[in-house]
Design a protein around this motif. Structure first.
Motif, short mmCIF file in Angstrom:
data_model
loop_
_atom_site.label_atom_id
_atom_site.label_comp_id
_atom_site.label_asym_id
_atom_site.label_seq_id
_atom_site.Cartn_x
_atom_site.Cartn_y
_atom_site.Cartn_z
N ILE A 25 0.86 -1.19 0.00
CA ILE A 25 0.00 0.00 0.00
C ILE A 25 0.90 1.24 0.00
CG2 ILE A 25 -1.89 1.21 1.12
CD1 ILE A 25 -2.59 -1.64 0.13
N VAL A 26 0.92 1.93 -1.13
CA VAL A 26 1.66 3.18 -1.21
C VAL A 26 0.65 4.33 -1.09
CG1 VAL A 26 3.45 2.10 -2.62
CG2 VAL A 26 1.59 3.28 -3.75
N ASP A 27 0.99 5.53 -1.48
CA ASP A 27 0.01 6.61 -1.53
C ASP A 27 0.50 7.66 -2.51
OD1 ASP A 27 1.78 8.36 -0.11
OD2 ASP A 27 0.98 7.67 1.80
N GLU A 28 -0.23 8.76 -2.59
CA GLU A 28 0.07 9.77 -3.60
C GLU A 28 1.47 10.36 -3.47
OE1 GLU A 28 -4.30 11.75 -4.34
OE2 GLU A 28 -3.26 12.20 -2.47
N GLY A 29 2.03 10.30 -2.26
CA GLY A 29 3.37 10.81 -2.06
C GLY A 29 4.41 10.09 -2.90
N ALA A 30 4.08 8.90 -3.41
CA ALA A 30 4.99 8.16 -4.27
C ALA A 30 5.11 8.81 -5.65
CB ALA A 30 4.52 6.72 -4.42
N PHE A 31 4.14 9.65 -6.01
CA PHE A 31 4.10 10.21 -7.36
C PHE A 31 4.36 11.71 -7.42
CE2 PHE A 31 1.76 6.28 -7.63
CZ PHE A 31 2.20 5.75 -8.84
N TYR A 62 5.02 16.60 4.14
CA TYR A 62 5.36 15.19 4.44
C TYR A 62 6.51 14.74 3.53
CZ TYR A 62 0.90 14.97 6.96
OH TYR A 62 -0.14 15.19 7.83
N VAL A 63 7.62 15.43 3.63
CA VAL A 63 8.71 15.20 2.69
C VAL A 63 9.30 13.80 2.82
CG1 VAL A 63 11.03 15.92 2.03
CG2 VAL A 63 9.26 17.63 2.46
N ALA A 64 9.72 13.42 4.02
CA ALA A 64 10.35 12.11 4.20
C ALA A 64 9.35 10.99 3.89
CB ALA A 64 10.88 11.97 5.62
N HIS A 65 8.11 11.18 4.29
CA HIS A 65 7.08 10.18 4.01
C HIS A 65 6.93 9.94 2.51
CE1 HIS A 65 3.24 8.00 4.30
NE2 HIS A 65 2.87 8.73 3.27
N CYS A 70 -2.37 2.52 -4.79
CA CYS A 70 -2.11 3.90 -4.38
C CYS A 70 -3.43 4.60 -4.07
CB CYS A 70 -1.36 4.64 -5.49
SG CYS A 70 -1.03 6.37 -5.07
N PRO A 71 -3.85 4.58 -2.79
CA PRO A 71 -5.08 5.29 -2.44
C PRO A 71 -4.84 6.80 -2.37
CG PRO A 71 -4.48 3.58 -0.83
CD PRO A 71 -3.27 3.86 -1.65
N GLY A 72 -5.86 7.54 -2.79
CA GLY A 72 -5.86 8.98 -2.61
C GLY A 72 -6.61 9.32 -1.33
N CYS A 87 0.82 -0.71 -10.29
CA CYS A 87 0.28 0.09 -9.20
C CYS A 87 -1.07 0.64 -9.65
CB CYS A 87 1.22 1.24 -8.85
SG CYS A 87 0.61 2.28 -7.49
N ILE A 88 -2.12 0.31 -8.91
CA ILE A 88 -3.46 0.76 -9.24
C ILE A 88 -3.80 1.99 -8.42
CG2 ILE A 88 -5.91 0.16 -9.20
CD1 ILE A 88 -5.17 -2.70 -9.72
N MET A 89 -4.19 3.06 -9.12
CA MET A 89 -4.56 4.31 -8.46
C MET A 89 -6.01 4.24 -7.99
SD MET A 89 -1.79 6.08 -8.73
CE MET A 89 -2.42 7.65 -8.13
N LEU A 90 -6.27 4.77 -6.81
CA LEU A 90 -7.62 4.88 -6.27
C LEU A 90 -7.78 6.29 -5.73
CD1 LEU A 90 -10.31 3.40 -5.50
CD2 LEU A 90 -9.26 2.98 -3.27
N ASP A 91 -8.00 7.25 -6.63
CA ASP A 91 -8.00 8.65 -6.20
C ASP A 91 -9.04 9.51 -6.90
OD1 ASP A 91 -6.94 8.86 -8.74
OD2 ASP A 91 -5.24 10.11 -8.15
N GLY A 92 -9.93 8.90 -7.67
CA GLY A 92 -10.95 9.68 -8.36
C GLY A 92 -10.41 10.61 -9.43
N GLY A 93 -9.19 10.38 -9.88
CA GLY A 93 -8.58 11.24 -10.88
C GLY A 93 -7.80 12.40 -10.30
N ARG A 94 -7.67 12.43 -8.98
CA ARG A 94 -6.98 13.53 -8.30
C ARG A 94 -5.54 13.71 -8.79
NH1 ARG A 94 -5.84 16.44 -3.48
NH2 ARG A 94 -3.95 15.74 -2.42
N MET A 95 -4.89 12.61 -9.16
CA MET A 95 -3.49 12.70 -9.58
C MET A 95 -3.29 13.67 -10.73
SD MET A 95 -0.99 9.61 -10.76
CE MET A 95 0.73 9.90 -11.16
N TRP A 96 -4.27 13.76 -11.62
CA TRP A 96 -4.10 14.58 -12.82
C TRP A 96 -4.23 16.06 -12.52
CZ3 TRP A 96 -1.59 11.46 -15.40
CH2 TRP A 96 -1.90 10.09 -15.38
N GLN A 97 -4.67 16.41 -11.30
CA GLN A 97 -4.69 17.81 -10.92
C GLN A 97 -3.28 18.33 -10.67
OE1 GLN A 97 -7.31 17.22 -7.49
NE2 GLN A 97 -8.83 18.48 -8.49
#
Length: 250
Positions: A144-150, A156-159, A187-189, A238-248
């Motif tokens: 389980i990663v999160d948006e900080g990976a992208f 949350y720099v170190a995270h 990757c949950p949002g 890696c499957i994104m679960l963020d409602g498209g938030r990443m593209w913002q």
């Protein structure tokens, strides 16, 4: 009961996303190794809920930042159940710090919990999975990663850097553990309100999301089940679960 007869080890299963995943796997027939760090009471509650579903639960406390404790968690799970078919690396350190306030201790904690722990635990579990003499894929690991990976978060720099490393670890595991083991990431949002967020901040994420919605921990569990029971050719993804938030953030 798509996971009848399977054994799953879920780290961070005492609460939040880890607990939801553990219960959903139990509902599908899996016995569960419930790992926890400091939340003993919450972990015991999770175990009782798993047992109420008619499944077996093994409680094990371990500091995932400690190499030996992480390895012992894997060894005990294998000794108790004789196998582990599914490993979910859900335990996470989520400590706020900007670039210039980050201390060595902050940096080490983020990497030790979010990267070293999954690395060591997967060493133990994947070796047993790969030793299985059966045909085809014998085990699944999901990180389980999160948006900080992208994209970087100022607070949350170190995270974020550690989660990017966990994503890189996912790909390295997929390369090294085949053909017996598949490894993927989720990757949950915005799915659960961070402890330091106000309700206003949390609802602001809903308003700015392309779907004008927030996700749920149960949706993470649904993707876990999809990866476990769906197409067996998905590996190192890696499957994104963020409602498209990443593209913002483009």
């Amino acid at each position: 009961m798509r996971l009848q007869g399977k054994v799953a080890l879920v780290t961070g299963a005492a609460h939040r996303v880890g607990k939801v995943i553990a219960l959903m796997l139990a509902q599908e027939g899996a016995d569960i190794v419930v790992h926890y760090g400091a939340s003993a009471d919450a972990a015991q509650k999770t175990a009782r809920e798993i047992e109420a579903l008619g499944r077996r639960a093994l409680l094990h406390q371990a500091d995932m930042a400690d190499w030996n404790q992480a390895a012992e968690l894997g060894r005990r799970a294998l000794a108790h159940f004789g196998k582990v078919d599914i490993l979910i690396n859900s335990a996470s350190s989520f400590v706020p710090n900007d670039y210039f306030s980050t201390t060595e201790a902050d940096f080490d904690k983020a990497f030790d919990v979010n990267v070293k722990g999954p690395f060591v635990l997967s060493q133990v579990i994947a070796r047993a999975m790969m030793d299985d003499t059966g045909e085809g894929v014998r085990g699944n690991i999901i990180n389980i990663v999160d948006e900080g990976a992208f994209f970087p978060w100022r607070e949350y720099v170190a995270h974020g850097i550690s989660k990017a490393a966990l994503l890189a670890l996912t790909r390295a595991q997929a390369l090294n553990f085949g053909p017996k083991v598949r490894v993927n990431a989720i990757c949950p949002g915005p799915i659960l309100k961070p402890p330091d967020y106000t309700e206003e901040q949390w609802q602001a994420l809903r308003k700015t999301n392309p779907l004008r919605a927030l996700g749920t921990a149960e949706q993470v569990g649904e993707i876990v089940l999809f990866l476990l029971t769906g197409p067996q050719f998905i590996n190192g993804d890696c499957i994104m679960l963020d409602g498209g938030r990443m593209w913002q953030h483009q």
